[in-house]
Design a protein around this motif. Sequence first.
Motif, PDB file in Angstrom:
ATOM      1  N   MET A   1       7.704   5.598  -2.396  1.00  0.00           N
ATOM      2  CA  MET A   1       7.500   4.209  -2.084  1.00  0.00           C
ATOM      3  C   MET A   1       8.199   3.825  -0.792  1.00  0.00           C
ATOM      4  O   MET A   1       7.679   3.031  -0.042  1.00  0.00           O
ATOM      5  N   GLU A   2       9.362   4.380  -0.572  1.00  0.00           N
ATOM      6  CA  GLU A   2      10.089   4.071   0.655  1.00  0.00           C
ATOM      7  C   GLU A   2       9.288   4.520   1.872  1.00  0.00           C
ATOM      8  O   GLU A   2       9.333   3.878   2.912  1.00  0.00           O
ATOM      9  N   TRP A   3       8.557   5.615   1.724  1.00  0.00           N
ATOM     10  CA  TRP A   3       7.742   6.108   2.830  1.00  0.00           C
ATOM     11  C   TRP A   3       6.687   5.076   3.211  1.00  0.00           C
ATOM     12  O   TRP A   3       6.471   4.815   4.386  1.00  0.00           O
ATOM     13  N   PHE A   4       6.020   4.477   2.212  1.00  0.00           N
ATOM     14  CA  PHE A   4       5.029   3.443   2.495  1.00  0.00           C
ATOM     15  C   PHE A   4       5.669   2.246   3.187  1.00  0.00           C
ATOM     16  O   PHE A   4       5.108   1.676   4.103  1.00  0.00           O
ATOM     17  N   LYS A   5       6.842   1.873   2.732  1.00  0.00           N
ATOM     18  CA  LYS A   5       7.520   0.705   3.286  1.00  0.00           C
ATOM     19  C   LYS A   5       7.974   0.923   4.728  1.00  0.00           C
ATOM     20  O   LYS A   5       8.262  -0.040   5.426  1.00  0.00           O
ATOM     21  N   SER A   6       8.027   2.170   5.169  1.00  0.00           N
ATOM     22  CA  SER A   6       8.458   2.451   6.530  1.00  0.00           C
ATOM     23  C   SER A   6       7.394   2.092   7.563  1.00  0.00           C
ATOM     24  O   SER A   6       7.681   2.041   8.749  1.00  0.00           O
ATOM     25  N   PHE A   7       6.173   1.812   7.122  1.00  0.00           N
ATOM     26  CA  PHE A   7       5.096   1.428   8.013  1.00  0.00           C
ATOM     27  C   PHE A   7       4.899  -0.081   7.955  1.00  0.00           C
ATOM     28  O   PHE A   7       4.487  -0.623   6.928  1.00  0.00           O
ATOM     29  N   ASP A   8       5.189  -0.762   9.043  1.00  0.00           N
ATOM     30  CA  ASP A   8       5.048  -2.217   9.078  1.00  0.00           C
ATOM     31  C   ASP A   8       3.601  -2.668   8.930  1.00  0.00           C
ATOM     32  O   ASP A   8       3.337  -3.767   8.462  1.00  0.00           O
ATOM     33  N   ILE A   9       2.671  -1.837   9.330  1.00  0.00           N
ATOM     34  CA  ILE A   9       1.260  -2.216   9.301  1.00  0.00           C
ATOM     35  C   ILE A   9       0.699  -2.240   7.872  1.00  0.00           C
ATOM     36  O   ILE A   9      -0.274  -2.926   7.596  1.00  0.00           O
ATOM     37  N   ILE A  10       1.316  -1.502   6.953  1.00  0.00           N
ATOM     38  CA  ILE A  10       0.836  -1.471   5.572  1.00  0.00           C
ATOM     39  C   ILE A  10       1.375  -2.689   4.836  1.00  0.00           C
ATOM     40  O   ILE A  10       2.572  -2.854   4.674  1.00  0.00           O
ATOM     41  N   LYS A  11       0.463  -3.544   4.426  1.00  0.00           N
ATOM     42  CA  LYS A  11       0.845  -4.772   3.724  1.00  0.00           C
ATOM     43  C   LYS A  11       0.547  -4.698   2.233  1.00  0.00           C
ATOM     44  O   LYS A  11       1.261  -5.260   1.426  1.00  0.00           O
ATOM     45  N   ASP A  12      -0.537  -4.048   1.883  1.00  0.00           N
ATOM     46  CA  ASP A  12      -0.957  -3.975   0.483  1.00  0.00           C
ATOM     47  C   ASP A  12      -1.077  -2.521   0.049  1.00  0.00           C
ATOM     48  O   ASP A  12      -1.622  -1.697   0.770  1.00  0.00           O
ATOM     49  N   ILE A  13      -0.568  -2.244  -1.138  1.00  0.00           N
ATOM     50  CA  ILE A  13      -0.712  -0.923  -1.744  1.00  0.00           C
ATOM     51  C   ILE A  13      -1.418  -1.113  -3.079  1.00  0.00           C
ATOM     52  O   ILE A  13      -0.999  -1.925  -3.900  1.00  0.00           O
ATOM     53  N   PHE A  14      -2.505  -0.389  -3.265  1.00  0.00           N
ATOM     54  CA  PHE A  14      -3.254  -0.444  -4.510  1.00  0.00           C
ATOM     55  C   PHE A  14      -3.108   0.880  -5.242  1.00  0.00           C
ATOM     56  O   PHE A  14      -3.184   1.943  -4.642  1.00  0.00           O
ATOM     57  N   ILE A  15      -2.881   0.802  -6.535  1.00  0.00           N
ATOM     58  CA  ILE A  15      -2.790   1.976  -7.395  1.00  0.00           C
ATOM     59  C   ILE A  15      -3.876   1.844  -8.449  1.00  0.00           C
ATOM     60  O   ILE A  15      -4.043   0.783  -9.048  1.00  0.00           O
ATOM     61  N   PHE A  16      -4.605   2.914  -8.683  1.00  0.00           N
ATOM     62  CA  PHE A  16      -5.659   2.924  -9.684  1.00  0.00           C
ATOM     63  C   PHE A  16      -5.212   3.810 -10.844  1.00  0.00           C
ATOM     64  O   PHE A  16      -4.903   4.980 -10.647  1.00  0.00           O
ATOM     65  N   VAL A  17      -5.174   3.236 -12.051  1.00  0.00           N
ATOM     66  CA  VAL A  17      -4.721   3.963 -13.236  1.00  0.00           C
ATOM     67  C   VAL A  17      -5.851   3.965 -14.259  1.00  0.00           C
ATOM     68  O   VAL A  17      -6.399   2.916 -14.597  1.00  0.00           O
ATOM     69  N   SER A  18      -6.170   5.152 -14.744  1.00  0.00           N
ATOM     70  CA  SER A  18      -7.253   5.246 -15.725  1.00  0.00           C
ATOM     71  C   SER A  18      -6.779   4.816 -17.105  1.00  0.00           C
ATOM     72  O   SER A  18      -5.591   4.878 -17.429  1.00  0.00           O
ATOM     73  N   ASN A  19      -7.724   4.386 -17.905  1.00  0.00           N
ATOM     74  CA  ASN A  19      -7.472   3.927 -19.259  1.00  0.00           C
ATOM     75  C   ASN A  19      -6.765   5.017 -20.061  1.00  0.00           C
ATOM     76  O   ASN A  19      -7.145   6.177 -20.019  1.00  0.00           O
ATOM     77  N   GLY A  20      -5.719   4.641 -20.768  1.00  0.00           N
ATOM     78  CA  GLY A  20      -5.001   5.583 -21.608  1.00  0.00           C
ATOM     79  C   GLY A  20      -3.804   6.230 -20.949  1.00  0.00           C
ATOM     80  O   GLY A  20      -3.010   6.886 -21.605  1.00  0.00           O
TER      81      GLY A  20
END
Length: 50
Positions: A1-20
């Motif tokens: 997660m810290e890696w994503f936060k190191s990019f100022d241009i990334i504002k939204d992170i979406f995670i897709f989790v399957s049922n169950g």
Amino acid sequence: MEWFKSFDIIKDIFIFVSNGNDKALNFYLKKGFKISHQILDGFITVLRNF
């Protein structure tokens, strides 16, 4: 997660989790993600950082 936060241009992170896959869902909820919506009648839950 810290890696994503190191990019100022990334504002939204979406995670897709399957049922169950409750372990993954709970993991990301604990990391501060919120449920955004579900697709395919709840087969996939979409999480988004807010």
